[in-house]
Design a protein around this motif. Structure first.
Motif, short mmCIF file in Angstrom:
data_model
loop_
_atom_site.label_atom_id
_atom_site.label_comp_id
_atom_site.label_asym_id
_atom_site.label_seq_id
_atom_site.Cartn_x
_atom_site.Cartn_y
_atom_site.Cartn_z
N ALA A 1 0.67 -1.08 0.02
CA ALA A 1 0.05 -0.05 0.00
C ALA A 1 1.17 1.13 -0.11
O ALA A 1 0.65 2.37 -0.58
CB ALA A 1 -1.00 -0.03 1.19
N LEU A 2 1.87 1.07 0.64
CA LEU A 2 2.83 2.46 0.63
C LEU A 2 3.56 2.78 -0.59
O LEU A 2 3.50 3.88 -0.98
CB LEU A 2 3.93 2.16 1.85
CG LEU A 2 4.94 3.25 2.00
CD1 LEU A 2 4.54 4.35 2.60
CD2 LEU A 2 6.16 2.70 2.99
N VAL A 3 3.82 1.66 -1.25
CA VAL A 3 4.36 1.68 -2.56
C VAL A 3 3.24 2.45 -3.57
O VAL A 3 3.56 3.13 -4.30
CB VAL A 3 4.73 0.42 -3.12
CG1 VAL A 3 5.21 0.41 -4.66
CG2 VAL A 3 6.01 -0.22 -2.24
N VAL A 4 2.27 1.98 -3.45
CA VAL A 4 0.88 2.46 -4.37
C VAL A 4 0.78 4.07 -3.88
O VAL A 4 0.55 4.89 -4.74
CB VAL A 4 -0.24 1.69 -4.20
CG1 VAL A 4 -1.25 2.16 -4.96
CG2 VAL A 4 0.04 0.10 -4.80
N LEU A 5 0.60 4.23 -2.90
CA LEU A 5 0.27 5.54 -2.38
C LEU A 5 1.45 6.80 -2.48
O LEU A 5 1.18 7.91 -2.49
CB LEU A 5 -0.13 5.62 -0.92
CG LEU A 5 -1.37 4.70 -0.64
CD1 LEU A 5 -1.51 4.74 0.68
CD2 LEU A 5 -2.77 5.64 -1.37
N SER A 6 2.69 6.30 -2.40
CA SER A 6 3.96 7.08 -2.31
C SER A 6 3.88 8.25 -3.44
O SER A 6 4.19 9.46 -3.27
CB SER A 6 5.04 6.33 -2.41
OG SER A 6 5.33 5.71 -1.20
N PRO A 7 3.81 7.89 -4.85
CA PRO A 7 3.88 8.85 -6.12
C PRO A 7 2.77 10.06 -5.82
O PRO A 7 3.48 11.19 -6.06
CB PRO A 7 3.49 8.07 -6.97
CG PRO A 7 4.06 6.45 -6.82
CD PRO A 7 3.83 6.65 -5.34
N PHE A 8 1.53 9.85 -5.34
CA PHE A 8 0.54 10.81 -4.94
C PHE A 8 1.18 11.68 -3.68
O PHE A 8 1.18 12.84 -3.71
CB PHE A 8 -0.71 10.21 -4.86
CG PHE A 8 -1.73 11.46 -4.63
CD1 PHE A 8 -2.21 11.88 -5.59
CD2 PHE A 8 -2.35 11.42 -3.26
CE1 PHE A 8 -3.20 13.07 -5.06
CE2 PHE A 8 -3.44 12.01 -3.15
CZ PHE A 8 -3.75 13.15 -4.01
N ALA A 9 1.52 10.77 -2.80
CA ALA A 9 1.85 11.58 -1.44
C ALA A 9 3.17 12.64 -1.91
O ALA A 9 3.17 13.72 -1.52
CB ALA A 9 2.26 10.53 -0.37
N LEU A 10 4.13 11.86 -2.69
CA LEU A 10 5.17 12.87 -3.12
C LEU A 10 4.86 14.28 -3.75
O LEU A 10 5.20 15.35 -3.74
CB LEU A 10 6.16 12.17 -3.93
CG LEU A 10 7.52 12.73 -4.55
CD1 LEU A 10 8.15 13.24 -3.29
CD2 LEU A 10 8.10 11.96 -5.45
#
Length: 381
Positions: free
Chosen positions: A317-326
């Protein structure tokens, strides 16, 4: 439920209550905490052997009692708080929360027992959750032709709606809103509401259709999946509301740590948001079940899908969400005054070209990841 599980639940709710007191005024925090404690107490009591057996033997009666208490609590809340302080509504809200918890307990307890039985038979070897998350993000690009067919129309609609909304600002500049009459302003408000509904409607349809493609291996028929859309929408609203909780950290830091630099406040808020979204991500496992028309769409039942990865699920989940969070973090680092250019359309155009597509890709990637986890769990059950 084992003792250590009670401790974990208590810790999670304790952190939630601490957050309530941290971000809300003391008077409101006391009421909100009372409602949370009422829900927690009902759920935990329902896990005890005696009450649990009673609930499972009489599911219909418990459901009727639950709906009765929920309705009675709503009436009490309105009666006590209609012309009084909102805190007078707390007893009724507590009663309603207890009733809603009772309504959900029979189904969730049964699903939890089935999940535990399946978990005992689940294979010990687990795939890499991080690789699964990365593959989910890359799937639309690796199947570009299919992506154009399945996602293209909804992405176009998702982009067209805000484009229409910012076009006047691009043409007439930042002062055009001030020159509107009251009637024109009301029409403009309706347009904004319509844009929001179209945007998020297109996003939800794209998520449902992509989940079906991942499950079936072939593009689903083009169209709006009305039947699952309504169930999908209200869950989306709940998750969306939860995801906004960390945003309260920014104003809190501004009030309690005014000397903190802007970049530090934005960074802490973004990090807290990413951590919170990752922690509540298992709740999203209900979305593929709704999209695929599964019979069991309870939170407890779908949470059992997480057993395929165990705690590694959060890494995916962290991998999936990281681009948008960045991307959100980078936009947040812009000076506060940059938001003023939103009316002129400059900042909005940049937002439309970069941030909105990244949001769309993140939602699609998240649905692919959740769907794959759901399918893996179903294959071993």
């Amino acid at each position: 439920m084992k003792i250590n599980q009670y401790v974990r639940v208590a810790i999670v709710f304790g952190i939630g209550i601490a957050g309530i007191f941290l971000f809300l005024p003391r008077k409101d925090a006391l009421g909100a905490s009372a409602v949370v404690v009422a829900m927690l107490a009902t759920v935990l009591v329902g896990q005890l052997p005696g009450p649990k057996a009673l609930i499972l033997r009489n599911p219909r009666a418990i459901t009727v009692v639950g709906w009765t208490l929920a309705g009675l609590g709503l009436i009490v809340s309105l009666a006590l708080g209609w012309n009084a302080d909102q805190s007078a509504m707390i007893p009724g809200l507590m009663l309603s929360v207890v009733g809603i918890a009772l309504v959900t307990l029979p189904r969730s307890l049964k699903a939890a027992d089935e999940a535990r039985a399946q978990n005992a038979e689940a294979p010990r070897s687990t795939p890499s959750a991080a690789n699964e998350g990365l593959e989910a993000l890359l799937l639309p690009f690796r199947n570009l032709r299919t992506s154009v067919v399945v996602l293209g129309p909804w992405l176009a609609l998702f982009l067209a709606a805000p484009t229409a909304a910012i076009t006047p600002g691009l043409i007439f500049g930042s002062g055009w809103i001030k020159n509107l009459t009251r009637g024109e302003a009301e029409v403009g408000l309706l347009v904004v509401v319509a844009v929001i509904l179209i945007m998020y409607g297109a996003l939800m349809v794209a998520a449902i259709q992509w989940s079906r493609f991942v499950a079936q291996g072939s593009p689903p028929p083009f169209g709006v999946p009305w039947r699952p859309l309504w169930s999908f929408a209200w869950r989306w609203i709940v998750f969306g509301g939860l995801s906004r909780i960390p945003d309260r950290l920014g104003p809190w830091l501004t009030t309690h740590a005014p000397s903190l630099p802007h970049w530090a406040s934005v960074s802490l808020t973004s990090l807290a948001g990413l951590a919170f979204l990752t922690l509540i991500s298992p709740m999203g496992l209900v979305l593929p079940a709704v999209a695929l028309g599964k019979k069991d769409t309870s939170i407890v039942g779908t949470l059992a899908s997480r057993r395929v990865f165990g705690r590694r699920f959060y890494l995916g989940a962290l991998v999936v969400l990281s681009p948008f969070a960045l991307m959100s973090w980078l936009f947040g680092l812009l000076p506060d005054g940059s938001s003023a250019s939103m009316a002129s359309g400059t900042f909005a155009l940049v937002l439309l070209v970069i941030w909105v597509p990244v949001l769309f890709a993140t939602v699609v990637g998240a649905m692919a990841y959740l769907t794959n986890v759901h399918l893996r769990a179903a294959s071993v059950s």
